[in-house]
Write an enzyme that holds these catalytic residues in place. Structure first.
Site, PDB file in Angstrom:
ATOM      1  CB  SER A   1      -0.870  -0.009   1.266  1.00 31.78           C
ATOM      2  OG  SER A   1      -1.409   1.262   1.505  1.00 31.78           O
TER       3      SER A   1
ATOM      4  CD  GLU B   1      -1.703   5.109   5.637  1.00 31.42           C
ATOM      5  OE1 GLU B   1      -2.341   5.674   4.725  1.00 31.42           O
ATOM      6  OE2 GLU B   1      -1.531   5.609   6.766  1.00 31.42           O
TER       7      GLU B   1
ATOM      8  CE1 TYR C   1      -4.218  -1.505   5.610  1.00 27.71           C
ATOM      9  CE2 TYR C   1      -2.840   0.292   4.822  1.00 27.71           C
ATOM     10  CZ  TYR C   1      -3.636  -0.806   4.566  1.00 27.71           C
ATOM     11  OH  TYR C   1      -3.835  -1.204   3.260  1.00 27.71           O
TER      12      TYR C   1
HETATM   13  P1  NAP Z   1     -11.459  -4.835   1.873  1.00 24.95           P
HETATM   14  O1  NAP Z   1     -12.633  -4.547   1.025  1.00 24.95           O
HETATM   15  O2  NAP Z   1     -11.463  -4.385   3.300  1.00 24.95           O
HETATM   16  O3  NAP Z   1     -11.198  -6.419   1.850  1.00 24.95           O
HETATM   17  C1  NAP Z   1     -10.319  -7.033   2.764  1.00 24.95           C
HETATM   18  C2  NAP Z   1     -10.662  -8.505   2.865  1.00 24.95           C
HETATM   19  O4  NAP Z   1      -9.764  -9.119   3.821  1.00 24.95           O
HETATM   20  C3  NAP Z   1     -12.080  -8.790   3.376  1.00 24.95           C
HETATM   21  O5  NAP Z   1     -12.605  -9.866   2.650  1.00 24.95           O
HETATM   22  C4  NAP Z   1     -11.842  -9.185   4.835  1.00 24.95           C
HETATM   23  O6  NAP Z   1     -12.838 -10.009   5.366  1.00 24.95           O
HETATM   24  C5  NAP Z   1     -10.544  -9.951   4.697  1.00 24.95           C
HETATM   25  N1  NAP Z   1      -9.842 -10.144   5.989  1.00 24.95           N
HETATM   26  C6  NAP Z   1      -9.666  -9.259   6.983  1.00 24.95           C
HETATM   27  N2  NAP Z   1      -8.969  -9.828   7.987  1.00 24.95           N
HETATM   28  C7  NAP Z   1      -8.699 -11.101   7.608  1.00 24.95           C
HETATM   29  C8  NAP Z   1      -8.026 -12.197   8.218  1.00 24.95           C
HETATM   30  N3  NAP Z   1      -7.475 -12.108   9.431  1.00 24.95           N
HETATM   31  N4  NAP Z   1      -7.949 -13.372   7.538  1.00 24.95           N
HETATM   32  C9  NAP Z   1      -8.534 -13.493   6.313  1.00 24.95           C
HETATM   33  N5  NAP Z   1      -9.201 -12.510   5.706  1.00 24.95           N
HETATM   34  C10 NAP Z   1      -9.270 -11.323   6.336  1.00 24.95           C
HETATM   35  O7  NAP Z   1     -10.121  -4.236   1.224  1.00 24.95           O
HETATM   36  P2  NAP Z   1      -9.805  -3.889  -0.313  1.00 24.95           P
HETATM   37  O8  NAP Z   1     -10.042  -2.447  -0.535  1.00 24.95           O
HETATM   38  O9  NAP Z   1     -10.430  -4.902  -1.189  1.00 24.95           O
HETATM   39  O10 NAP Z   1      -8.215  -4.067  -0.311  1.00 24.95           O
HETATM   40  C11 NAP Z   1      -7.622  -5.324  -0.646  1.00 24.95           C
HETATM   41  C12 NAP Z   1      -6.197  -5.330  -0.138  1.00 24.95           C
HETATM   42  O11 NAP Z   1      -5.455  -4.273  -0.739  1.00 24.95           O
HETATM   43  C13 NAP Z   1      -6.027  -5.132   1.357  1.00 24.95           C
HETATM   44  O12 NAP Z   1      -4.909  -5.894   1.771  1.00 24.95           O
HETATM   45  C14 NAP Z   1      -5.712  -3.659   1.503  1.00 24.95           C
HETATM   46  O13 NAP Z   1      -4.992  -3.411   2.692  1.00 24.95           O
HETATM   47  C15 NAP Z   1      -4.873  -3.449   0.270  1.00 24.95           C
HETATM   48  N6  NAP Z   1      -4.876  -2.094  -0.299  1.00 24.95           N
HETATM   49  C16 NAP Z   1      -6.062  -1.485  -0.582  1.00 24.95           C
HETATM   50  C17 NAP Z   1      -6.062  -0.235  -1.169  1.00 24.95           C
HETATM   51  C18 NAP Z   1      -7.345   0.478  -1.495  1.00 24.95           C
HETATM   52  O14 NAP Z   1      -7.291   1.697  -1.713  1.00 24.95           O
HETATM   53  N7  NAP Z   1      -8.463  -0.217  -1.587  1.00 24.95           N
HETATM   54  C19 NAP Z   1      -4.842   0.382  -1.475  1.00 24.95           C
HETATM   55  C20 NAP Z   1      -3.656  -0.289  -1.205  1.00 24.95           C
HETATM   56  C21 NAP Z   1      -3.685  -1.541  -0.623  1.00 24.95           C
HETATM   57  P3  NAP Z   1     -14.006  -9.359   6.302  1.00 24.95           P
HETATM   58  O15 NAP Z   1     -14.864  -8.567   5.361  1.00 24.95           O
HETATM   59  O16 NAP Z   1     -14.661 -10.546   6.879  1.00 24.95           O
HETATM   60  O17 NAP Z   1     -13.299  -8.489   7.309  1.00 24.95           O
HETATM   61  O1  G4F Z   2     -10.674   6.802   2.620  1.00 24.28           O
HETATM   62  P1  G4F Z   2      -9.674   6.729   3.696  1.00 24.28           P
HETATM   63  O2  G4F Z   2     -10.105   6.142   4.997  1.00 24.28           O
HETATM   64  O3  G4F Z   2      -8.415   5.985   3.093  1.00 24.28           O
HETATM   65  P2  G4F Z   2      -6.871   5.916   3.528  1.00 24.28           P
HETATM   66  O4  G4F Z   2      -6.685   6.200   4.968  1.00 24.28           O
HETATM   67  O5  G4F Z   2      -6.095   6.760   2.581  1.00 24.28           O
HETATM   68  O6  G4F Z   2      -6.552   4.366   3.313  1.00 24.28           O
HETATM   69  C1  G4F Z   2      -6.957   3.687   2.131  1.00 24.28           C
HETATM   70  O7  G4F Z   2      -5.944   3.809   1.164  1.00 24.28           O
HETATM   71  C2  G4F Z   2      -4.705   3.151   1.491  1.00 24.28           C
HETATM   72  C3  G4F Z   2      -3.748   3.402   0.319  1.00 24.28           C
HETATM   73  O8  G4F Z   2      -3.167   4.657   0.440  1.00 24.28           O
HETATM   74  C4  G4F Z   2      -4.993   1.672   1.660  1.00 24.28           C
HETATM   75  F1  G4F Z   2      -3.830   1.012   1.903  1.00 24.28           F
HETATM   76  C5  G4F Z   2      -5.962   1.472   2.809  1.00 24.28           C
HETATM   77  O9  G4F Z   2      -6.278   0.069   2.908  1.00 24.28           O
HETATM   78  C6  G4F Z   2      -7.246   2.233   2.487  1.00 24.28           C
HETATM   79  O10 G4F Z   2      -7.863   1.597   1.391  1.00 24.28           O
HETATM   80  O11 G4F Z   2      -9.120   8.214   4.028  1.00 24.28           O
HETATM   81  C7  G4F Z   2      -8.614   9.053   3.023  1.00 24.28           C
HETATM   82  C8  G4F Z   2      -8.378  10.441   3.593  1.00 24.28           C
HETATM   83  C9  G4F Z   2      -7.567  10.471   4.886  1.00 24.28           C
HETATM   84  O12 G4F Z   2      -6.635  11.520   4.828  1.00 24.28           O
HETATM   85  C10 G4F Z   2      -8.595  10.754   5.971  1.00 24.28           C
HETATM   86  O13 G4F Z   2      -8.067  11.430   7.099  1.00 24.28           O
HETATM   87  O14 G4F Z   2      -9.657  11.010   3.936  1.00 24.28           O
HETATM   88  C11 G4F Z   2      -9.545  11.639   5.203  1.00 24.28           C
HETATM   89  N1  G4F Z   2     -10.884  11.709   5.806  1.00 24.28           N
HETATM   90  C12 G4F Z   2     -11.512  12.871   6.142  1.00 24.28           C
HETATM   91  N2  G4F Z   2     -12.682  12.612   6.729  1.00 24.28           N
HETATM   92  C13 G4F Z   2     -11.667  10.694   6.171  1.00 24.28           C
HETATM   93  C14 G4F Z   2     -12.808  11.261   6.753  1.00 24.28           C
HETATM   94  N3  G4F Z   2     -11.498   9.350   6.049  1.00 24.28           N
HETATM   95  C15 G4F Z   2     -12.507   8.549   6.520  1.00 24.28           C
HETATM   96  N4  G4F Z   2     -12.381   7.204   6.372  1.00 24.28           N
HETATM   97  N5  G4F Z   2     -13.645   9.067   7.091  1.00 24.28           N
HETATM   98  C16 G4F Z   2     -13.840  10.421   7.240  1.00 24.28           C
HETATM   99  O15 G4F Z   2     -14.852  10.855   7.788  1.00 24.28           O
END
Ligand code: NAP
Ligand code: G4F
Length: 328
Positions: free
Chosen positions: A125, A127, A151
């Site tokens: 990520s 992050e 995270y």
């Molecule tokens: P998501 O919708 O939260 O999906 C995460 C999945 O992991 C869910 O199916 C969750 O199951 C499962 N999980 C959580 N804890 C687990 C455990 N202990 N053992 C097995 N499964 C578990 O996340 P996503 O947005 O699809 O992201 C997919 C991956 O990419 C994650 O690793 C995330 O950190 C990474 N990532 C995401 C982004 C982004 O912007 N979306 C960016 C960079 C990296 P439950 O629903 O039951 O909790």
């Molecule tokens: O949507 P967010 O919660 O995503 P964040 O923290 O960037 O993390 C996501 O992206 C990562 C990759 O860079 C992934 F690895 C991670 O798994 C996840 O998918 O927040 C985005 C921004 C932050 O700066 C947060 O402080 O939005 C700001 N924000 C402002 N108000 C908020 C809110 N975020 C959330 N969730 N809720 C609010 O009310």
């Protein structure tokens, strides 16, 4: 027929990746976790449920993972499972580190023993970069990692252990360092989907205010559908390497609110208020990824623009709130 094994198949990315791999002719297997409301586990899989194989497993239950690797013998493993919410990682740091760091070593070490020739993808990520930004205002593969959340710290461990297994055991193990990616299937407590959902409710007269945390942080937001295609290209690249996946654009949360409310014919300034409960103990202020390497070596580029992404999410939630729900 190649076999793919996806951990977290019912998550946002897992569900789109399953659809993409089925379209490419894969036999798709994936894990879900037990949940007290089973309907919550499979709603994103509605389009493909009857064409994939799902199993109960948890990255923290080593036996469940080993049993499945022995049974399926996958060609490709995509480790998407994680506690993926950054702010919540401050509330449950130990579970986050267990799953996002120790969970990775549980899985990759089981792969080393059971399917050593497997192609392994780790969901790393942006992050992980935290406070680091290069002088040209991008983060790239060579940027130092300086995470700002439990995270991010756990993801840095996962990233490094994958690189270590690649060198030490000659495994085909890769990191995709993905910047934020969203979709109508995004969890409702991430900022894009929270803003879109509440703005649609305001438009329909069901709500009159939206409370957010920091509106001045910047994110590089793409579409999950584009990013799962990159995952497949990364793992199938001739060399096991690490790649940034990003749009190369950045927008503030405030700009994102402006785009969403304007699309719905509203002015966000009339409805959005800050509530400190949504602020984080430490914030990551700015992300903008340089994905030149993936564009050059994998011939990947995003198809969705930022505006198209946000409009698709708005259309989805307007449909849902007006009773015309469909899985996008
Ligand atoms: P998501 O919708 O939260 O999906 C995460 C999945 O992991 C869910 O199916 C969750 O199951 C499962 N999980 C959580 N804890 C687990 C455990 N202990 N053992 C097995 N499964 C578990 O996340 P996503 O947005 O699809 O992201 C997919 C991956 O990419 C994650 O690793 C995330 O950190 C990474 N990532 C995401 C982004 C982004 O912007 N979306 C960016 C960079 C990296 P439950 O629903 O039951 O909790
Ligand atoms: O949507 P967010 O919660 O995503 P964040 O923290 O960037 O993390 C996501 O992206 C990562 C990759 O860079 C992934 F690895 C991670 O798994 C996840 O998918 O927040 C985005 C921004 C932050 O700066 C947060 O402080 O939005 C700001 N924000 C402002 N108000 C908020 C809110 N975020 C959330 N969730 N809720 C609010 O009310």
């Amino acid at each position: 027929m190649k076999k793919a094994f996806i951990t977290g198949i019912n998550g946002q990315d897992g569900s789109y990746l399953a659809e993409h791999l089925l379209n490419l002719g894969y036999d798709v297997h994936g894990t879900i976790r037990r949940n007290s409301v089973p309907e919550n586990q499979s709603y994103r899989l509605g389009k493909v449920e009857s064409n994939i194989h799902t199993y109960y497993a948890d990255l923290l239950d080593q036996t469940s993972i080993e049993k499945l690797l022995m049974q399926i013998k996958p060609d490709e493993v995509y480790n998407l499972a994680a506690q993926s919410h950054v702010r919540i990682s401050f509330d449950i740091p130990q579970f986050t580190v267990q799953t996002n760091a120790i969970g990775v070593i549980n899985l990759i070490d089981a792969c080393r023993r059971i399917v050593p020739d497997v192609k392994f993808y780790q969901a790393s990520s942006s992050e992980m970069f935290g406070l680091s930004v290069e002088s040209d205002a991008f983060q790239r593969e060579s940027t130092i990692m300086n995470p700002t959340s439990p995270y991010g710290c756990a993801k840095v461990f996962g990233y490094n252990i994958v690189r270590h297994y690649r060198r030490a055991y000659n495994m085909h193990a890769c990191n995709g360092i993905l910047f934020n990616h969203e979709s109508p299937r995004r969890g409702s407590n991430f900022v894009t989907n929270k803003v879109v959902k509440e703005a649609c409710r305001i438009k329909l007269g069901l709500e009159d205010r939206l409370e957010l945390g920091n509106m001045d942080s910047y994110r590089d937001w793409g579409h999950s559908k584009d990013y799962v295609k990159a995952m497949h290209l990364i793992v199938n690249h001739s060399e096991a390497e690490d790649f940034i996946v990003s749009t190369m654009e950045t927008h503030s949360v405030r700009e994102m609110c402006d785009v969403v409310f304007k699309y719905l014919g509203l002015d966000y300034r009339d409805y959005v208020h800050q509530n400190p409960i949504f602020l984080r103990p430490e914030e990551l202020p700015y992300l903008r990824g340089d994905s030149s390497k993936a564009r050059k070596l994998l011939n990947w580029k995003p198809e969705y623009t930022f505006e198209q992404l946000m409009y698709e999410m708005c259309d989805h939630w307007m449909d849902v709130f007006q009773g015309k729900e469909s899985l996008r």
